[in-house]
Design a protein around this motif. Structure first.
Motif: not given
Length: 104
Positions: A34-41
């Motif tokens: 659905i979307a894109k996100g920036d996350y820490s590993i």
């Protein structure tokens, strides 16, 4: 005991994944449907492991529940058939008596 060892193994994998993720503070871009996100590993690793673990337990639980219900139905049917076998019905008594009369 077997289930405890499996749970312990899953806990060890979870702790290792969090530890490895904590040492890597990189931010990654995660593309999902659905979307894109920036996350820490570390956050991504822990969240995906928890989702997979929960989903796996849910699926296995559903199969286990279905098997238990099927087993209960089979036990009930066996009990009912045993009761019918123990009680002689009138039709079986009549059939035996007519066969005995025809032999003479």
């Amino acid at each position: 005991m077997k289930y405890f060892l499996i749970l312990l193994l899953a806990l060890v994998v979870f702790v290792i994944s969090v530890t490895l993720g904590a040492n890597n503070n990189q931010i990654v871009t995660f593309n999902y449907l659905i979307a894109k996100g920036d996350y820490s590993i570390s956050t991504l690793l822990a969240a995906l492991f928890a989702i997979g673990f929960t989903l796996g337990w849910g699926i296995c639980g559903a199969f286990y529940l279905r098997t238990r219900i099927s087993l209960q139905r089979a036990k009930r049917k066996i009990k009912r058939l045993e009761i019918q076998l123990d009680q002689p019905s009138d039709s079986s008594v009549k059939a035996v008596s007519t066969v005995a009369l025809n032999k003479e």
